[in-house]
Design an enzyme around this catalytic site. Sequence first.
Site, mmCIF file in Angstrom:
data_model
loop_
_atom_site.group_PDB
_atom_site.id
_atom_site.type_symbol
_atom_site.label_atom_id
_atom_site.label_comp_id
_atom_site.label_asym_id
_atom_site.label_seq_id
_atom_site.Cartn_x
_atom_site.Cartn_y
_atom_site.Cartn_z
ATOM 1 N N LYS A 1 72.737 46.168 50.466
ATOM 2 C CA LYS A 1 71.462 45.705 50.370
ATOM 3 C C LYS A 1 71.620 44.413 49.810
ATOM 4 C CE LYS A 1 69.327 50.310 49.929
ATOM 5 N NZ LYS A 1 68.825 51.319 48.918
ATOM 6 N N GLY B 1 59.214 41.858 34.019
ATOM 7 C CA GLY B 1 59.072 40.647 33.180
ATOM 8 C C GLY B 1 58.501 41.188 31.661
ATOM 9 N N HIS C 1 71.402 23.410 40.691
ATOM 10 C CA HIS C 1 71.001 24.647 40.218
ATOM 11 C C HIS C 1 69.697 24.264 39.304
ATOM 12 C CE1 HIS C 1 71.386 27.426 36.656
ATOM 13 N NE2 HIS C 1 72.003 28.312 37.533
ATOM 14 N N ASP D 1 62.388 38.653 38.491
ATOM 15 C CA ASP D 1 63.529 37.619 39.066
ATOM 16 C C ASP D 1 64.915 38.054 39.089
ATOM 17 O OD1 ASP D 1 65.016 35.237 39.183
ATOM 18 O OD2 ASP D 1 64.348 34.374 37.339
ATOM 19 N N MET D 2 65.481 38.103 40.176
ATOM 20 C CA MET D 2 66.753 38.747 40.198
ATOM 21 C C MET D 2 67.801 38.089 40.897
ATOM 22 S SD MET D 2 65.792 41.910 42.577
ATOM 23 C CE MET D 2 67.218 41.706 43.967
ATOM 24 N N ALA D 3 69.075 38.008 40.537
ATOM 25 C CA ALA D 3 70.163 37.690 41.300
ATOM 26 C C ALA D 3 70.393 38.594 42.605
ATOM 27 C CB ALA D 3 71.348 37.421 40.511
#
Length: 369
Positions: free
Chosen positions: A236, A318, A126, A184-186
Amino acid sequence: MSAEASARSRLVVRLDDLRVYCQRLLVAAGLPTADAELVADSLTDAEARGIGSHGVLRTRIYAERLRGGMLDPTATPVLVRDHAGGCLLDAGNAIGHVGARAGVDLAVERAKERAAAVVGVRNSNHCGTLAYFVRRATARQLVVLAASNAPPTMVYYGGRTRAVGTNPLAIGVPNPDGPPLVMDMATSATARGKIILAGQLGTSIPPDWAVDEAGRPTSDPESALRGSVLPFAGPKGSGLAMMIDLLSGGLLAGVTGDEIGDMYDDWTRPQRVSHFFLAIDPDAFLGRDAFLSLVAGFVHRAHGLPPAEGFDQVLLPGEVEETARRSAERDGVLLADTVVRDLEALSRELGDPADLPAVVLPSPSNGAC
Protein backbone atom coordinates in the site's frame (compact mmCIF):
# COMPACT_ATOMS: atom_id res chain seq x y z
CA MET A 1 29.29 14.09 26.93
CA SER A 2 28.37 10.49 26.07
CA ALA A 3 25.68 9.81 23.48
CA GLU A 4 23.45 8.38 26.18
CA ALA A 5 23.88 11.37 28.48
CA SER A 6 23.40 13.74 25.56
CA ALA A 7 20.18 11.99 24.59
CA ARG A 8 18.85 12.48 28.13
CA SER A 9 19.83 16.14 28.37
CA ARG A 10 17.11 18.56 27.36
CA LEU A 11 16.79 22.29 27.01
CA VAL A 12 13.55 24.25 27.01
CA VAL A 13 13.37 27.20 24.63
CA ARG A 14 10.60 29.73 24.15
CA LEU A 15 8.99 29.25 20.77
CA ASP A 16 9.42 32.87 19.72
CA ASP A 17 13.09 32.82 20.70
CA LEU A 18 13.67 29.67 18.68
CA ARG A 19 11.89 31.10 15.63
CA VAL A 20 13.94 34.31 15.70
CA TYR A 21 17.16 32.36 16.24
CA CYS A 22 16.57 30.10 13.22
CA GLN A 23 15.56 33.08 11.11
CA ARG A 24 18.85 34.83 11.98
CA LEU A 25 20.82 31.75 10.96
CA LEU A 26 19.05 31.50 7.61
CA VAL A 27 19.55 35.20 6.91
CA ALA A 28 23.24 34.80 7.74
CA ALA A 29 23.33 31.90 5.26
CA GLY A 30 22.00 34.20 2.52
CA LEU A 31 18.23 33.87 2.56
CA PRO A 32 16.21 37.12 2.34
CA THR A 33 14.59 38.12 5.62
CA ALA A 34 10.99 37.47 4.58
CA ASP A 35 11.79 34.01 3.21
CA ALA A 36 13.91 33.20 6.25
CA GLU A 37 10.94 34.13 8.43
CA LEU A 38 8.74 31.69 6.47
CA VAL A 39 11.23 28.82 6.75
CA ALA A 40 11.92 29.46 10.44
CA ASP A 41 8.20 29.57 11.16
CA SER A 42 7.72 26.24 9.40
CA LEU A 43 10.60 24.65 11.31
CA THR A 44 9.47 25.86 14.71
CA ASP A 45 5.85 24.95 13.93
CA ALA A 46 6.98 21.38 13.30
CA GLU A 47 9.02 21.43 16.50
CA ALA A 48 6.07 22.75 18.50
CA ARG A 49 3.80 20.05 17.12
CA GLY A 50 6.18 17.29 18.17
CA ILE A 51 7.53 16.62 14.65
CA GLY A 52 11.21 17.05 15.45
CA SER A 53 12.21 15.17 12.30
CA HIS A 54 11.07 18.22 10.30
CA GLY A 55 11.98 20.76 12.96
CA VAL A 56 14.93 22.98 13.67
CA LEU A 57 17.53 20.26 13.11
CA ARG A 58 16.92 20.93 9.37
CA THR A 59 18.29 24.46 9.73
CA ARG A 60 21.86 23.31 9.14
CA ILE A 61 21.22 21.46 5.88
CA TYR A 62 19.22 24.39 4.48
CA ALA A 63 22.03 26.78 5.46
CA GLU A 64 24.68 24.52 3.96
CA ARG A 65 22.81 24.14 0.68
CA LEU A 66 22.32 27.91 0.50
CA ARG A 67 26.01 28.52 1.08
CA GLY A 68 26.97 25.71 -1.30
CA GLY A 69 24.99 27.20 -4.20
CA MET A 70 22.49 24.34 -4.25
CA LEU A 71 19.57 26.73 -3.62
CA ASP A 72 18.86 30.07 -5.26
CA PRO A 73 18.08 32.49 -2.40
CA THR A 74 16.71 35.13 -4.78
CA ALA A 75 14.42 32.88 -6.83
CA THR A 76 10.76 33.84 -7.17
CA PRO A 77 8.25 31.24 -8.44
CA VAL A 78 6.99 32.10 -11.92
CA LEU A 79 3.69 31.11 -13.52
CA VAL A 80 4.58 29.20 -16.70
CA ARG A 81 1.22 27.62 -17.62
CA ASP A 82 -2.27 28.85 -16.80
CA HIS A 83 -5.34 26.86 -17.79
CA ALA A 84 -8.94 26.93 -16.62
CA GLY A 85 -8.48 23.91 -14.36
CA GLY A 86 -4.84 24.12 -13.41
CA CYS A 87 -1.65 26.13 -13.27
CA LEU A 88 2.05 25.33 -13.27
CA LEU A 89 4.66 27.32 -11.36
CA ASP A 90 8.41 27.09 -11.79
CA ALA A 91 10.11 27.71 -8.45
CA GLY A 92 13.46 28.40 -10.06
CA ASN A 93 15.33 26.30 -7.46
CA ALA A 94 14.02 28.37 -4.57
CA ILE A 95 14.06 26.84 -1.11
CA GLY A 96 11.08 24.51 -1.02
CA HIS A 97 9.02 26.51 1.45
CA VAL A 98 8.93 29.44 -0.97
CA GLY A 99 7.79 27.19 -3.81
CA ALA A 100 5.16 25.44 -1.70
CA ARG A 101 3.76 28.69 -0.33
CA ALA A 102 3.40 30.09 -3.84
CA GLY A 103 1.69 26.90 -4.99
CA VAL A 104 -0.88 26.59 -2.23
CA ASP A 105 -1.66 30.32 -2.22
CA LEU A 106 -2.32 30.28 -5.96
CA ALA A 107 -4.47 27.16 -5.57
CA VAL A 108 -6.53 28.96 -2.92
CA GLU A 109 -6.91 32.06 -5.10
CA ARG A 110 -8.02 30.09 -8.16
CA ALA A 111 -10.33 27.76 -6.20
CA LYS A 112 -12.14 30.80 -4.85
CA GLU A 113 -12.74 31.85 -8.46
CA ARG A 114 -13.32 28.45 -10.10
CA ALA A 115 -14.65 26.07 -7.40
CA ALA A 116 -11.55 23.89 -7.60
CA ALA A 117 -7.99 24.34 -8.77
CA VAL A 118 -4.91 22.21 -9.32
CA VAL A 119 -1.55 23.94 -9.02
CA GLY A 120 1.78 22.25 -9.62
CA VAL A 121 5.18 23.54 -8.60
CA ARG A 122 8.31 22.26 -10.32
CA ASN A 123 12.04 22.93 -9.76
CA SER A 124 11.57 23.26 -6.02
CA ASN A 125 13.24 21.68 -2.99
CA HIS A 126 12.39 20.05 0.34
CA CYS A 127 9.60 22.15 1.88
CA GLY A 128 9.25 20.81 5.43
CA THR A 129 5.85 19.53 6.55
CA LEU A 130 3.05 19.66 4.00
CA ALA A 131 0.61 20.24 6.87
CA TYR A 132 2.09 23.71 7.36
CA PHE A 133 0.95 24.69 3.86
CA VAL A 134 -2.32 22.77 3.98
CA ARG A 135 -3.37 24.91 6.94
CA ARG A 136 -2.95 28.03 4.77
CA ALA A 137 -5.87 26.71 2.69
CA THR A 138 -8.07 25.46 5.52
CA ALA A 139 -7.75 28.90 7.11
CA ARG A 140 -9.63 30.16 4.05
CA GLN A 141 -12.36 27.51 4.54
CA LEU A 142 -11.14 25.36 1.65
CA VAL A 143 -10.49 21.64 1.45
CA VAL A 144 -7.01 20.86 0.17
CA LEU A 145 -4.91 17.90 -0.90
CA ALA A 146 -1.13 18.25 -1.17
CA ALA A 147 1.60 15.88 -2.27
CA SER A 148 5.31 16.10 -2.98
CA ASN A 149 7.94 13.79 -4.35
CA ALA A 150 11.38 13.35 -2.84
CA PRO A 151 14.75 11.72 -3.60
CA PRO A 152 14.75 7.91 -3.52
CA THR A 153 15.41 6.70 0.03
CA MET A 154 12.79 3.93 0.15
CA VAL A 155 12.52 0.46 -1.37
CA TYR A 156 9.61 -0.59 -3.51
CA TYR A 157 7.59 -3.47 -2.08
CA GLY A 158 9.54 -6.61 -2.92
CA GLY A 159 12.78 -4.71 -3.56
CA ARG A 160 15.89 -4.18 -1.45
CA THR A 161 17.49 -1.07 -2.94
CA ARG A 162 16.41 2.57 -2.97
CA ALA A 163 13.90 3.31 -5.70
CA VAL A 164 11.42 5.99 -4.58
CA GLY A 165 11.05 8.86 -2.13
CA THR A 166 9.09 8.81 1.12
CA ASN A 167 6.70 10.98 -0.90
CA PRO A 168 4.26 12.61 1.56
CA LEU A 169 0.53 13.17 1.20
CA ALA A 170 -1.52 15.67 3.21
CA ILE A 171 -5.26 16.43 3.27
CA GLY A 172 -6.86 19.26 5.20
CA VAL A 173 -10.52 19.97 6.02
CA PRO A 174 -11.68 23.17 7.76
CA ASN A 175 -13.43 22.81 11.10
CA PRO A 176 -15.66 25.68 12.29
CA ASP A 177 -15.47 24.65 15.95
CA GLY A 178 -11.73 24.15 16.32
CA PRO A 179 -8.46 23.44 14.52
CA PRO A 180 -8.74 21.98 11.01
CA LEU A 181 -8.58 18.25 10.47
CA VAL A 182 -5.16 17.69 8.89
CA MET A 183 -3.66 14.37 7.90
CA ASP A 184 0.01 14.57 6.88
CA MET A 185 1.85 11.32 6.31
CA ALA A 186 4.93 9.99 4.61
CA THR A 187 4.47 6.87 2.53
CA SER A 188 7.28 5.22 4.47
CA ALA A 189 6.99 3.38 7.78
CA THR A 190 8.55 6.51 9.27
CA ALA A 191 9.92 9.82 8.06
CA ARG A 192 13.64 9.57 7.26
CA GLY A 193 14.13 12.65 9.42
CA LYS A 194 13.19 10.56 12.46
CA ILE A 195 16.05 8.19 11.67
CA ILE A 196 18.41 11.15 11.30
CA LEU A 197 17.22 12.46 14.67
CA ALA A 198 17.73 9.04 16.27
CA GLY A 199 21.27 9.02 14.93
CA GLN A 200 21.94 12.43 16.45
CA LEU A 201 20.52 11.29 19.79
CA GLY A 202 22.42 8.01 19.76
CA THR A 203 19.26 5.91 20.07
CA SER A 204 18.14 2.79 18.19
CA ILE A 205 15.16 2.59 15.85
CA PRO A 206 12.41 -0.04 15.52
CA PRO A 207 13.51 -2.86 13.18
CA ASP A 208 10.49 -2.38 10.89
CA TRP A 209 11.47 1.16 9.94
CA ALA A 210 14.34 0.46 7.56
CA VAL A 211 16.78 -1.99 6.01
CA ASP A 212 20.56 -1.84 5.66
CA GLU A 213 22.46 -1.76 2.37
CA ALA A 214 21.95 -5.51 1.96
CA GLY A 215 18.18 -5.18 2.42
CA ARG A 216 18.15 -6.63 5.94
CA PRO A 217 16.06 -5.10 8.77
CA THR A 218 18.17 -2.94 11.10
CA SER A 219 17.79 -1.08 14.41
CA ASP A 220 20.92 1.00 13.83
CA PRO A 221 20.11 4.48 12.45
CA GLU A 222 23.47 4.81 10.70
CA SER A 223 22.97 1.49 8.88
CA ALA A 224 19.42 2.57 8.03
CA LEU A 225 20.62 5.86 6.56
CA ARG A 226 23.09 4.00 4.37
CA GLY A 227 20.31 1.60 3.40
CA SER A 228 16.64 2.35 2.75
CA VAL A 229 13.46 3.06 4.66
CA LEU A 230 10.52 0.71 4.26
CA PRO A 231 7.07 1.62 2.90
CA PHE A 232 4.19 1.61 5.36
CA ALA A 233 1.79 -1.34 5.04
CA GLY A 234 3.96 -3.03 2.42
CA PRO A 235 2.40 -2.79 -1.06
CA LYS A 236 0.00 0.00 0.00
CA GLY A 237 2.69 2.48 0.96
CA SER A 238 4.83 1.41 -1.96
CA GLY A 239 2.03 1.90 -4.47
CA LEU A 240 1.02 5.25 -3.04
CA ALA A 241 4.61 6.48 -3.20
CA MET A 242 4.83 5.43 -6.85
CA MET A 243 1.64 7.29 -7.72
CA ILE A 244 2.72 10.47 -5.92
CA ASP A 245 6.02 10.35 -7.82
CA LEU A 246 4.09 10.17 -11.09
CA LEU A 247 1.44 12.71 -10.03
CA SER A 248 3.90 15.34 -8.86
CA GLY A 249 7.35 14.83 -10.36
CA GLY A 250 6.27 12.96 -13.48
CA LEU A 251 3.20 14.98 -14.44
CA LEU A 252 4.60 18.38 -13.50
CA ALA A 253 8.26 18.18 -14.43
CA GLY A 254 9.07 14.86 -16.05
CA VAL A 255 11.41 14.17 -13.13
CA THR A 256 11.01 11.05 -10.95
CA GLY A 257 13.00 8.56 -8.90
CA ASP A 258 16.76 9.03 -8.88
CA GLU A 259 16.44 12.10 -11.09
CA ILE A 260 15.59 13.90 -7.82
CA GLY A 261 18.74 15.10 -6.04
CA ASP A 262 19.39 13.98 -2.48
CA MET A 263 19.37 16.94 -0.08
CA TYR A 264 22.11 15.49 2.12
CA ASP A 265 24.35 13.49 -0.18
CA ASP A 266 24.16 15.12 -3.63
CA TRP A 267 26.04 18.41 -3.98
CA THR A 268 26.32 18.32 -7.78
CA ARG A 269 22.80 19.41 -8.80
CA PRO A 270 19.56 20.98 -7.56
CA GLN A 271 16.93 18.66 -6.09
CA ARG A 272 14.18 19.41 -8.67
CA VAL A 273 11.40 18.44 -6.28
CA SER A 274 7.77 18.97 -7.34
CA HIS A 275 4.71 19.82 -5.24
CA PHE A 276 1.07 19.16 -6.14
CA PHE A 277 -1.89 21.08 -4.66
CA LEU A 278 -5.61 20.57 -5.18
CA ALA A 279 -7.84 23.14 -3.49
CA ILE A 280 -11.63 22.79 -3.38
CA ASP A 281 -14.21 25.39 -2.39
CA PRO A 282 -17.10 23.64 -0.59
CA ASP A 283 -19.39 26.47 -1.68
CA ALA A 284 -19.41 25.00 -5.19
CA PHE A 285 -20.67 21.62 -3.98
CA LEU A 286 -22.63 21.04 -0.78
CA GLY A 287 -22.26 24.72 0.13
CA ARG A 288 -19.72 26.20 2.54
CA ASP A 289 -22.05 26.69 5.49
CA ALA A 290 -23.66 23.29 5.08
CA PHE A 291 -20.30 21.57 4.76
CA LEU A 292 -18.81 23.30 7.78
CA SER A 293 -21.88 22.36 9.79
CA LEU A 294 -21.46 18.77 8.65
CA VAL A 295 -17.79 18.78 9.70
CA ALA A 296 -18.70 20.14 13.13
CA GLY A 297 -21.24 17.36 13.58
CA PHE A 298 -18.78 14.78 12.27
CA VAL A 299 -16.18 15.85 14.84
CA HIS A 300 -18.77 15.87 17.64
CA ARG A 301 -19.91 12.35 16.80
CA ALA A 302 -16.36 11.03 16.59
CA HIS A 303 -15.48 12.53 19.95
CA GLY A 304 -18.62 10.99 21.41
CA LEU A 305 -17.63 7.44 20.49
CA PRO A 306 -16.44 5.17 23.31
CA PRO A 307 -12.65 5.54 23.60
CA ALA A 308 -10.29 2.57 23.65
CA GLU A 309 -8.45 1.66 26.81
CA GLY A 310 -5.75 4.23 27.52
CA PHE A 311 -7.48 7.00 25.55
CA ASP A 312 -9.65 9.85 26.79
CA GLN A 313 -11.45 10.13 23.45
CA VAL A 314 -11.24 9.19 19.80
CA LEU A 315 -8.46 11.21 18.17
CA LEU A 316 -8.93 12.95 14.83
CA PRO A 317 -6.15 13.82 12.37
CA GLY A 318 -3.95 16.62 13.67
CA GLU A 319 -5.33 16.70 17.23
CA VAL A 320 -2.24 15.24 18.90
CA GLU A 321 -0.06 17.80 17.13
CA GLU A 322 -2.43 20.64 17.96
CA THR A 323 -2.33 19.75 21.66
CA ALA A 324 1.47 19.71 21.52
CA ARG A 325 1.49 23.11 19.79
CA ARG A 326 -0.65 24.72 22.48
CA SER A 327 1.63 23.31 25.15
CA ALA A 328 4.73 24.56 23.34
CA GLU A 329 3.31 28.06 22.98
CA ARG A 330 2.67 28.11 26.71
CA ASP A 331 5.71 26.26 28.07
CA GLY A 332 8.33 26.35 25.31
CA VAL A 333 9.78 23.42 23.39
CA LEU A 334 12.17 20.73 24.56
CA LEU A 335 15.27 20.35 22.41
CA ALA A 336 17.92 17.67 22.68
CA ASP A 337 21.29 19.06 23.71
CA THR A 338 22.76 17.70 20.46
CA VAL A 339 20.31 19.82 18.44
CA VAL A 340 21.03 22.94 20.49
CA ARG A 341 24.79 22.48 20.20
CA ASP A 342 24.46 22.01 16.43
CA LEU A 343 22.43 25.23 16.07
CA GLU A 344 24.94 27.16 18.16
CA ALA A 345 27.85 25.70 16.19
CA LEU A 346 26.15 26.74 12.96
CA SER A 347 25.71 30.24 14.37
CA ARG A 348 29.46 30.47 14.99
CA GLU A 349 30.23 29.10 11.51
CA LEU A 350 28.00 31.77 9.96
CA GLY A 351 29.82 34.55 11.80
CA ASP A 352 26.87 35.51 13.98
CA PRO A 353 27.67 33.69 17.22
CA ALA A 354 24.86 33.64 19.73
CA ASP A 355 23.66 31.04 22.20
CA LEU A 356 20.03 30.03 22.37
CA PRO A 357 18.35 31.60 25.41
CA ALA A 358 17.50 28.31 27.09
CA VAL A 359 17.04 26.84 30.55
CA VAL A 360 18.67 23.47 31.20
CA LEU A 361 16.28 20.86 32.53
CA PRO A 362 17.64 18.28 34.96
CA SER A 363 18.15 14.80 33.51
CA PRO A 364 15.50 12.31 34.72
CA SER A 365 16.80 10.30 37.66
CA ASN A 366 15.49 7.09 36.13
CA GLY A 367 17.45 7.63 32.93
CA ALA A 368 14.38 7.90 30.69
CA CYS A 369 14.37 10.38 27.84
